[in-house]
Scaffold this motif. Sequence first.
Motif, PDB file in Angstrom:
ATOM      1  N   GLU A 100       0.825  -1.210   0.000  1.00 30.55           N
ATOM      2  CA  GLU A 100       0.000   0.000   0.000  1.00 30.55           C
ATOM      3  C   GLU A 100       0.859   1.259   0.000  1.00 30.55           C
ATOM      4  OE1 GLU A 100      -2.925   2.661  -0.234  1.00 30.55           O
ATOM      5  OE2 GLU A 100      -3.207   0.514  -0.498  1.00 30.55           O
ATOM      6  N   TYR A 101       0.640   2.084  -1.009  1.00 34.76           N
ATOM      7  CA  TYR A 101       1.397   3.328  -1.169  1.00 34.76           C
ATOM      8  C   TYR A 101       1.200   4.278   0.008  1.00 34.76           C
ATOM      9  CZ  TYR A 101       3.299   7.540  -3.250  1.00 34.76           C
ATOM     10  OH  TYR A 101       4.041   8.668  -3.489  1.00 34.76           O
ATOM     11  N   TYR A 102       0.027   4.257   0.613  1.00 37.67           N
ATOM     12  CA  TYR A 102      -0.264   5.185   1.702  1.00 37.67           C
ATOM     13  C   TYR A 102       0.088   4.600   3.072  1.00 37.67           C
ATOM     14  CZ  TYR A 102      -2.468   7.595  -2.119  1.00 37.67           C
ATOM     15  OH  TYR A 102      -2.695   8.219  -3.326  1.00 37.67           O
ATOM     16  N   TYR A 103       0.690   3.422   3.110  1.00 35.15           N
ATOM     17  CA  TYR A 103       1.261   2.843   4.331  1.00 35.15           C
ATOM     18  C   TYR A 103       2.782   2.951   4.220  1.00 35.15           C
ATOM     19  CZ  TYR A 103      -3.105   0.666   6.112  1.00 35.15           C
ATOM     20  OH  TYR A 103      -4.356   0.421   6.628  1.00 35.15           O
ATOM     21  N   LEU A 104       3.498   2.119   4.907  1.00 34.54           N
ATOM     22  CA  LEU A 104       4.955   2.237   4.931  1.00 34.54           C
ATOM     23  C   LEU A 104       5.624   1.899   3.610  1.00 34.54           C
ATOM     24  CD1 LEU A 104       5.833   1.172   8.557  1.00 34.54           C
ATOM     25  CD2 LEU A 104       6.275   3.366   7.453  1.00 34.54           C
ATOM     26  N   ALA A 105       5.013   1.077   2.762  1.00 34.26           N
ATOM     27  CA  ALA A 105       5.630   0.778   1.466  1.00 34.26           C
ATOM     28  C   ALA A 105       5.870   2.076   0.688  1.00 34.26           C
ATOM     29  CB  ALA A 105       4.756  -0.175   0.664  1.00 34.26           C
ATOM     30  N   GLY A 106       4.870   2.913   0.597  1.00 29.27           N
ATOM     31  CA  GLY A 106       5.015   4.177  -0.121  1.00 29.27           C
ATOM     32  C   GLY A 106       5.855   5.188   0.623  1.00 29.27           C
ATOM     33  N   ASN A 107       5.655   5.273   1.927  1.00 31.86           N
ATOM     34  CA  ASN A 107       6.435   6.240   2.700  1.00 31.86           C
ATOM     35  C   ASN A 107       7.918   5.921   2.680  1.00 31.86           C
ATOM     36  OD1 ASN A 107       4.668   8.316   3.956  1.00 31.86           O
ATOM     37  ND2 ASN A 107       3.563   6.503   4.606  1.00 31.86           N
ATOM     38  N   LEU A 108       8.263   4.660   2.891  1.00 33.62           N
ATOM     39  CA  LEU A 108       9.687   4.295   2.856  1.00 33.62           C
ATOM     40  C   LEU A 108      10.268   4.521   1.471  1.00 33.62           C
ATOM     41  CD1 LEU A 108       9.582   1.158   5.131  1.00 33.62           C
ATOM     42  CD2 LEU A 108      10.989   3.191   5.521  1.00 33.62           C
TER      43      LEU A 108
END
Length: 182
Positions: free
Chosen positions: A121-129
């Motif tokens: 999910e882009y709006y979870y840690l995958a996107g943030n990291l």
Amino acid sequence: QKFEKAMNDIGGETLVSQLRRAVTTELFPFTPQNLGLDQYSIEHWIGSHPDLSPCDVAPVRHSWLRSLYSDDSYVPNDYTSSRSYDFMWSQAPRRSSAPYGKLDHTRERKASKEDDIVFREYYYLAGNLHRWYKLYNKAPPWDSWVWSWYPKGEQWMIGAKRHDSEVVTKLSKQYWDEGVPF
């Protein structure tokens, strides 16, 4: 301009990743505003650094502290009767999710329990990291709020310690569905 270009590049990479089904955008629409593209990049710059330690002064008695994982219905904040002494500083985020009306909480509860979404999910840690490594070449400090606030945060933190800037690929690749969607 440098930040805007970097965000546009990240947005392009995200679009390609979404088409390859390596990234999901289940929580919010895939829009220029949500991605921080072009004129919206400045709205994302203000809170973009991984060292950010947010705070708020919302009245504690009005803050929504219910768990994301509970079935309690959300009650919007009502500050109309607040007095200045009701406002108290606190490290944020004190809420377990986005404000009322910004996110479908049923969808979020479901997404937060499914690893194939949590790890893409882009709006979870995958996107943030992904953004933090692209913009600043670093993850948040190991004592940061992000590791306890986002779903599977501890696993992401361990992954970031082991894999550094490759963490998103290493943790999410097993969930990728690279079949052509059209």
